[in-house]
Design an enzyme around this catalytic site. Structure first.
Site, mmCIF file in Angstrom:
data_model
loop_
_atom_site.group_PDB
_atom_site.id
_atom_site.type_symbol
_atom_site.label_atom_id
_atom_site.label_comp_id
_atom_site.label_asym_id
_atom_site.label_seq_id
_atom_site.Cartn_x
_atom_site.Cartn_y
_atom_site.Cartn_z
ATOM 1 N N LYS A 152 110.845 -37.271 10.118
ATOM 2 C CA LYS A 152 109.655 -36.505 10.495
ATOM 3 C C LYS A 152 109.708 -35.173 9.763
ATOM 4 O O LYS A 152 110.658 -34.407 9.921
ATOM 5 C CB LYS A 152 109.592 -36.271 12.005
ATOM 6 N N GLN A 174 115.761 -39.308 18.039
ATOM 7 C CA GLN A 174 115.687 -38.380 16.915
ATOM 8 C C GLN A 174 116.926 -37.503 16.856
ATOM 9 O O GLN A 174 117.324 -36.893 17.846
ATOM 10 C CB GLN A 174 114.444 -37.492 17.022
ATOM 11 N N GLY A 208 99.556 -33.554 14.305
ATOM 12 C CA GLY A 208 99.051 -32.191 14.291
ATOM 13 C C GLY A 208 97.675 -32.053 14.898
ATOM 14 O O GLY A 208 96.708 -32.622 14.391
ATOM 15 N N CYS A 220 111.600 -29.289 12.676
ATOM 16 C CA CYS A 220 111.740 -28.252 13.702
ATOM 17 C C CYS A 220 111.867 -26.884 13.047
ATOM 18 O O CYS A 220 112.810 -26.629 12.290
ATOM 19 C CB CYS A 220 112.954 -28.513 14.583
ATOM 20 N N GLY A 277 101.475 -35.070 20.497
ATOM 21 C CA GLY A 277 102.478 -34.287 21.198
ATOM 22 C C GLY A 277 101.882 -33.554 22.372
ATOM 23 O O GLY A 277 101.748 -34.086 23.470
ATOM 24 N N ARG A 278 101.476 -32.290 22.139
ATOM 25 C CA ARG A 278 100.958 -31.474 23.230
ATOM 26 C C ARG A 278 99.739 -32.104 23.896
ATOM 27 O O ARG A 278 99.512 -31.906 25.095
ATOM 28 C CB ARG A 278 100.624 -30.071 22.698
ATOM 29 N N MET A 280 109.283 -33.764 21.594
ATOM 30 C CA MET A 280 108.994 -32.385 21.980
ATOM 31 C C MET A 280 110.130 -31.867 22.842
ATOM 32 O O MET A 280 110.362 -32.380 23.942
ATOM 33 C CB MET A 280 107.677 -32.308 22.768
ATOM 34 N N ALA A 281 110.838 -30.876 22.349
ATOM 35 C CA ALA A 281 111.938 -30.303 23.119
ATOM 36 C C ALA A 281 111.415 -29.760 24.439
ATOM 37 O O ALA A 281 110.459 -28.987 24.479
ATOM 38 C CB ALA A 281 112.612 -29.195 22.325
#
Length: 342
Positions: free
Chosen positions: A145, A76, A205, A107, A227-228, A22-23
């Site tokens: 990915k 990555q 997701g 992305c 992720g989040r 995650m950027a």
């Protein structure tokens, strides 16, 4: 330490989940907290292959630099030129000692267009060449990915091509690039990809809890990537690694938020103004304490670790914060510059 070929198979032999790239989020401090809680592996923020090859002093790039003792970290890369990506793999392996290398094909950010990321879903044959070039540059596992497609679902076709090109693992986020992060991730589509290839598939997701992750495993994926749902919640990895879902109390959440701040300054050191700043964590720290919205205003204004400690003081009293402070020194060491400010 570099782990050699077969990394993904070894890590997938145990229960757990994966920290997503995650950027602006999956930097060394967050990766460290996730790893300590049992993440199968973590993935760095995406790094430009051209930046590594043509950017000069990239050996010190914080996006790729591991924290002291870091293991099970995948680097990555994104790019669209086979020769550049091959050289970036060689440099990343020499500089950052990754466990494996991953190609970003997911992305959707406009500024990446034409240089890799989800654009590769429009020309998957280019992506296959990229994976072959990466495989030719390293003995480490190479993965990719992807999203379901650019604006329509081509995920089975793309995954099969990537597997044939030599990808050791494929992660699938259940949205198209055009969807960005709207709507719901399509886990039926992810399941179809998992059933269509012989390499492990990791699903991604809308996974925000251990219960959701376990439900998604029933789709046939080898593991779930979070992720989040892991930001401010590294304990989700503990739950999936151990099967114990006991939620941390407010004191543990506050201690971990404070430790995250201390790890941040220990890793990054002083900024260009000489300040051991935690400003980048303003978007992260409130997520540790969703049940304490009264602390949000103070946490989104912090500048230093001392500010964080003051903001969290109501929850830190008698909670072992001093022990956590020493733990940061033991693991990471003090930052450069103003060493007495932790």
């Amino acid at each position: 330490m570099t782990c050699g070929p077969g990394f993904y198979a070894r890590r997938l032999s145990r229960p757990g989940a994966v920290l997503a790239p995650m950027a602006g989020y999956s930097d060394a401090p967050l990766r460290q907290l996730a790893a300590e809680e049992g993440a199968l592996w973590t993935v760095s923020e995406m790094i430009s292959a051209r930046g590594l090859v043509l950017g000069g002093d990239s050996e010190k790039l914080t996006l790729g630099r591991p924290y002291p003792g870091e293991a099970n970290r995948v680097v990555q890369l994104f790019g669209a030129e086979p020769d550049i990506l091959a050289e970036a793999v060689r440099r990343a392996q020499a500089w950052f000692t990754p466990a494996a290398l991953d190609l970003n094909m997911g992305c959707p950010v406009p500024k990446v267009r034409g240089r890799g990321g989800a654009c590769l879903l429009q020309t998957p044959e280019v992506a296959y060449d990229l994976v072959r070039a990466m495989r030719g540059a390293t003995e480490l596992d190479v993965s990719a990915k992807i999203r379901l497609g650019w604006d329509t679902n081509r995920s089975v076709e793309v995954a099969q091509g990537l597997a044939a090109a030599g990808a050791s693992l494929i992660t699938v986020h259940g949205r198209t690039s055009a969807q960005r992060y709207t709507g719901e991730a399509d886990w039926d589509a992810v399941a179809r990809v998992a059933a269509s290839v012989d390499v492990p598939v990791v699903g991604s997701g809308d996974v925000r809890s251990a219960a959701q992750a376990r439900a998604r495993l029933r789709s046939g994926v080898a593991a779930v990537m979070i992720g989040r749902g892991a930001v401010g919640n590294p304990w989700v990895f503990r739950a999936l690694a151990t099967g114990e879902d006991a939620a941390p109390d407010a004191g543990e959440r506050a201690r971990t938020a404070l430790r995250h701040a201390r790890l941040h300054v220990a890793f990054y050191g002083a900024d260009r103004f000489g300040l051991l700043s935690v400003r980048p964590l303003r978007k992260v720290l409130p997520q540790y304490l969703p049940d304490h919205p009264d602390l949000r205003e103070a946490l989104v204004q912090v500048n230093t670790v001392e500010d964080v400690e003051r903001a969290l003081a109501p929850l830190l009293a008698g909670s072992g914060a001093d022990e956590d402070r020493m733990k940061v020194y033991e693991i990471s060491g003090p930052p450069g510059g103003a060493r007495g400010m932790l």
